[in-house]
Design an enzyme around this catalytic site. Structure first.
Site, mmCIF file in Angstrom:
data_model
loop_
_atom_site.group_PDB
_atom_site.id
_atom_site.type_symbol
_atom_site.label_atom_id
_atom_site.label_comp_id
_atom_site.label_asym_id
_atom_site.label_seq_id
_atom_site.Cartn_x
_atom_site.Cartn_y
_atom_site.Cartn_z
ATOM 1 N N CYS A 43 -20.069 -46.387 -82.032
ATOM 2 C CA CYS A 43 -20.044 -45.536 -80.833
ATOM 3 C C CYS A 43 -18.897 -45.903 -79.900
ATOM 4 C CB CYS A 43 -21.385 -45.637 -80.116
ATOM 5 S SG CYS A 43 -21.399 -44.740 -78.563
ATOM 6 N N CYS A 48 -18.296 -42.071 -80.725
ATOM 7 C CA CYS A 48 -18.580 -41.234 -79.541
ATOM 8 C C CYS A 48 -17.593 -41.400 -78.382
ATOM 9 C CB CYS A 48 -19.962 -41.571 -78.978
ATOM 10 S SG CYS A 48 -21.194 -41.965 -80.202
ATOM 11 N N LYS A 51 -13.867 -40.627 -79.197
ATOM 12 C CA LYS A 51 -13.886 -39.192 -79.539
ATOM 13 C C LYS A 51 -13.944 -38.342 -78.278
ATOM 14 C CE LYS A 51 -17.428 -37.180 -79.498
ATOM 15 N NZ LYS A 51 -18.487 -37.201 -80.474
ATOM 16 N N TYR A 179 -20.819 -32.551 -87.748
ATOM 17 C CA TYR A 179 -20.432 -32.924 -86.392
ATOM 18 C C TYR A 179 -18.952 -33.348 -86.322
ATOM 19 C CZ TYR A 179 -25.297 -33.713 -84.638
ATOM 20 O OH TYR A 179 -26.592 -33.597 -84.213
ATOM 21 N N GLU A 183 -15.883 -31.421 -84.456
ATOM 22 C CA GLU A 183 -15.343 -32.036 -83.235
ATOM 23 C C GLU A 183 -13.850 -32.329 -83.389
ATOM 24 O OE1 GLU A 183 -19.364 -34.105 -81.429
ATOM 25 O OE2 GLU A 183 -17.961 -35.404 -82.458
ATOM 26 N N ARG A 206 -24.627 -27.091 -90.978
ATOM 27 C CA ARG A 206 -25.933 -26.901 -91.611
ATOM 28 C C ARG A 206 -26.980 -27.687 -90.828
ATOM 29 N NH1 ARG A 206 -28.551 -29.421 -95.852
ATOM 30 N NH2 ARG A 206 -26.796 -30.806 -96.255
ATOM 31 N N HIS A 437 -27.792 -20.543 -59.037
ATOM 32 C CA HIS A 437 -26.805 -19.479 -59.158
ATOM 33 C C HIS A 437 -25.511 -19.841 -58.440
ATOM 34 C CE1 HIS A 437 -25.501 -15.351 -59.657
ATOM 35 N NE2 HIS A 437 -25.170 -15.324 -58.387
ATOM 36 N N GLU A 442 -28.479 -20.727 -65.665
ATOM 37 C CA GLU A 442 -29.511 -19.876 -65.046
ATOM 38 C C GLU A 442 -29.999 -18.811 -66.022
ATOM 39 O OE1 GLU A 442 -28.316 -17.044 -61.855
ATOM 40 O OE2 GLU A 442 -26.281 -17.636 -62.338
HETATM 41 P P1 NDP Z 1 -22.641 -34.680 -91.283
HETATM 42 O O1 NDP Z 1 -23.732 -35.108 -92.157
HETATM 43 O O2 NDP Z 1 -22.931 -34.082 -89.945
HETATM 44 O O3 NDP Z 1 -21.711 -33.670 -92.070
HETATM 45 C C1 NDP Z 1 -21.173 -33.958 -93.312
HETATM 46 C C2 NDP Z 1 -20.464 -32.718 -93.803
HETATM 47 O O4 NDP Z 1 -19.793 -33.024 -95.017
HETATM 48 C C3 NDP Z 1 -21.422 -31.588 -94.094
HETATM 49 O O5 NDP Z 1 -20.804 -30.391 -93.706
HETATM 50 C C4 NDP Z 1 -21.570 -31.680 -95.613
HETATM 51 O O6 NDP Z 1 -21.858 -30.460 -96.219
HETATM 52 C C5 NDP Z 1 -20.190 -32.116 -96.017
HETATM 53 N N1 NDP Z 1 -20.174 -32.806 -97.304
HETATM 54 C C6 NDP Z 1 -20.989 -33.794 -97.718
HETATM 55 N N2 NDP Z 1 -20.651 -34.208 -98.949
HETATM 56 C C7 NDP Z 1 -19.598 -33.458 -99.314
HETATM 57 C C8 NDP Z 1 -18.805 -33.399 -100.481
HETATM 58 N N3 NDP Z 1 -19.030 -34.196 -101.525
HETATM 59 N N4 NDP Z 1 -17.800 -32.501 -100.524
HETATM 60 C C9 NDP Z 1 -17.566 -31.677 -99.466
HETATM 61 N N5 NDP Z 1 -18.277 -31.685 -98.344
HETATM 62 C C10 NDP Z 1 -19.291 -32.568 -98.264
HETATM 63 O O7 NDP Z 1 -21.722 -35.970 -91.166
HETATM 64 P P2 NDP Z 1 -20.552 -36.356 -90.188
HETATM 65 O O8 NDP Z 1 -19.738 -37.298 -90.974
HETATM 66 O O9 NDP Z 1 -19.907 -35.183 -89.563
HETATM 67 O O10 NDP Z 1 -21.334 -37.163 -89.076
HETATM 68 C C11 NDP Z 1 -22.225 -38.196 -89.447
HETATM 69 C C12 NDP Z 1 -23.368 -38.298 -88.483
HETATM 70 O O11 NDP Z 1 -22.913 -38.945 -87.312
HETATM 71 C C13 NDP Z 1 -23.892 -36.950 -87.993
HETATM 72 O O12 NDP Z 1 -24.837 -36.400 -88.850
HETATM 73 C C14 NDP Z 1 -24.466 -37.299 -86.667
HETATM 74 O O13 NDP Z 1 -25.754 -37.745 -86.887
HETATM 75 C C15 NDP Z 1 -23.553 -38.412 -86.190
HETATM 76 N N6 NDP Z 1 -22.543 -37.891 -85.233
HETATM 77 C C16 NDP Z 1 -22.982 -37.432 -84.040
HETATM 78 C C17 NDP Z 1 -22.093 -36.929 -83.124
HETATM 79 C C18 NDP Z 1 -22.595 -36.416 -81.833
HETATM 80 O O14 NDP Z 1 -23.714 -36.744 -81.455
HETATM 81 N N7 NDP Z 1 -21.842 -35.581 -81.132
HETATM 82 C C19 NDP Z 1 -20.657 -36.892 -83.393
HETATM 83 C C20 NDP Z 1 -20.305 -37.383 -84.697
HETATM 84 C C21 NDP Z 1 -21.218 -37.871 -85.572
HETATM 85 P P3 NDP Z 1 -23.347 -29.898 -96.402
HETATM 86 O O15 NDP Z 1 -23.781 -29.473 -95.041
HETATM 87 O O16 NDP Z 1 -23.162 -28.759 -97.336
HETATM 88 O O17 NDP Z 1 -24.150 -31.012 -96.962
#
Ligand code: NDP
Length: 460
Positions: A43, A48, A51, A179, A183, A206, A437, A442
């Site tokens: 983080c 976080c 970022k 995410y 981002e 998703r 407002h 709101e």
């Molecule tokens: P996520 O799990 O959110 O997303 C991973 C993405 O990669 C999905 O779109 C997934 O597709 C895709 N993916 C997975 N495997 C493959 C593959 N083999 N080939 C192509 N695409 C693939 O992970 P992130 O790395 O973005 O973030 C990790 C976690 O960290 C988040 O889930 C969240 O919990 C946390 N986070 C939170 C933030 C916040 O609070 N603002 C900011 C950043 C991270 P599919 O959906 O089809 O599986």
């Protein structure tokens, strides 16, 4: 003489580990923490916090456009990446220092080095040696994952390196639709980088509400991100002009940098878990019960290494619950239900509770309230940007099951909405709240008409 060197030994000084160590030490327990990298964890050091600074930096591009509509002349605005990086690194170092001091002030000892379990009560720390403890907490977090089987995959970077690029690329391809992908697409696009986001599925993000997913896709495209759906990398090649990306759908593109944002994995490698009887679940995360206890009775695990809800505040609450239970004699479980989250995309998302699809699956008949509107601030700039506000309500009980916002300040708005939703608010109670407002929020308390998607006719 005490049986062990410490009452608690914590492996990993990220958000969860530091919270548990501090609370335990403040109870009078003898505590040590091992960290192989900088104190603060994902983080603070590579997640976080940096970022969000990058998001702030990138948002100025949009603010400048908006400002023109209000009569400002902003000529010759330029962005200097090295200046930003230096400022960002200075602040991260300051925050990491605060974490170290907080640990020390609480009375916890810090050991720099990778720690590995030797048995259920013994830890070996590189360059430090062996230490024993009554209780052990594993809070090692997660690590960015990248594919290895795709030819040229190693030419890509992950979010870890994205925080330290020596030069801002002219063109970037971001693989993934979660995410981090969304981002960073906003960050690079805002900083003037030609940005393409490539996602394998039919729509990004998703797990989020479908209206949010399609709305965000439209909005990030309006801001300039190229979104390619239903495609995956087949290969990546280095050419004299950059990287050539070939996709499974036959599509090709060139970039200067490829960033993998395809998920993170629990960081369990080299921890010696098997020697202490700590088992993993099918997802490769440490298996824990509701009190974060692992399959070894004196070892606990919190945060991303357990892959429950991978968010900093969740790791902190799991850690606090562990400390309350084990060091203050107050058995506490963190309730993982109705945890709000934000995606710092541009525009950002705030979301709490169930998506419409999940709610329909669990509750059947729903009332949906949905509003799309132009944020007031953009009235003068000619921006086509729209905000989205959506409430998902159980028809039978009137309980608000989900609230989803896309638009300015959505993360701030959702924090407040989450309180009422967590308390089980009904739509009538929600609507009895008087509006503030003029605000975007709101709209949430003034939506009275049930939403009927085009072509589905009137809802009774
Ligand atoms: P996520 O799990 O959110 O997303 C991973 C993405 O990669 C999905 O779109 C997934 O597709 C895709 N993916 C997975 N495997 C493959 C593959 N083999 N080939 C192509 N695409 C693939 O992970 P992130 O790395 O973005 O973030 C990790 C976690 O960290 C988040 O889930 C969240 O919990 C946390 N986070 C939170 C933030 C916040 O609070 N603002 C900011 C950043 C991270 P599919 O959906 O089809 O599986």
């Amino acid at each position: 003489m005490a049986k062990y060197d410490y009452d608690l030994f914590v492996i990993g000084a990220g958000s969860g580990g530091v919270r548990a160590a501090r609370l335990a030490a403040m109870s009078g327990a003898k505590v040590a923490v091992a960290e192989e990298d900088r104190v603060g964890g994902t983080c603070v050091i590579r997640g976080c916090v940096p970022k969000k600074f990058m998001v702030y930096a990138a948002e100025f591009a949009h603010h400048f456009k908006t400002a023109k509509g209000y009569g400002w002349t902003i000529d010759g605005a330029t962005f200097d990446w090295p200046t930003f990086l230096a400022e960002k690194d200075k602040e991260i170092a300051r925050l990491s220092g605060i974490y170290v001091r907080n640990l020390q002030n609480a009375g916890a000892e810090l050991a720099h080095g990778k720690a590995r379990l030797v048995d259920a009560h013994t830890v070996e720390i590189d360059k430090v040696g062996r230490r024993t403890a009554d209780k052990i907490l594993i809070s090692t977090g997660g690590q960015a994952w990248q594919p290895t089987e795709i030819p040229g995959a190693e030419l890509g970077i992950t979010s870890k390196e994205a925080f330290h690029l020596t030069e801002l690329p002219k063109r970037i391809v971001i693989a993934g639709g979660g995410y981090i992908a969304v981002e960073f697409a906003g960050i690079f696009n805002g900083l003037g980088v030609d940005t393409t986001l490539v996602y394998r599925g039919p729509n990004i993000l998703r797990g989020f509400d479908d209206d949010v997913r399609s709305h965000v896709t439209e909005e990030i495209e309006k801001r300039g991100v190229k979104v390619v759906l239903g495609a995956q990398h087949a290969s990546i090649e280095k050419t004299s002009t950059g990287l050539l990306h070939k996709f499974t759908d036959g599509h090709e593109t060139e970039s200067d940098v490829l960033m993998w944002a395809v998920g993170r994995r629990p960081y369990v490698q080299g921890l010696g878990l098997e020697t202490a009887g700590v088992e993993l679940n099918e997802a490769g995360a440490i298996k824990v019960d509701d009190y974060s206890r692992t399959t070894a009775t004196n070892i606990w695990a919190v945060g991303d290494v357990t892959d429950r809800i991978n968010l900093t505040p969740v790791a902190i609450r799991e850690a606090a619950a562990f400390a309350e239970t084990e060091f203050y004699d107050r058995p506490t479980r963190f309730d993982h239900d109705m945890v709000a989250s934000a995606v710092f995309s541009q525009p950002p998302i705030g979301s709490v509770g169930l998506s419409e699809a999940d709610a329909r699956h669990q509750f059947g008949k729903l009332d949906i309230y949905l509003s799309r509107q132009r944020p007031m601030k953009y009235t003068f700039s000619g921006s086509e940007e729209r905000a989205l506000l959506k409430l998902v309500v159980d028809s039978a009980t009137e309980r608000v099951l989900g609230c989803h916002v896309v638009g300015p300040d959505a993360p701030e708005i959702i924090q407040m909405a989450a309180i009422a939703i967590k308390m089980g608010v009904t739509k009538t109670q929600w609507d009895s709240t008087c509006a503030v407002h003029p605000t975007l929020a709101e709209e949430l308390v003034t939506m009275r008409e049930k939403y009927v998607p085009m072509g589905l006719g009137q809802v009774a």
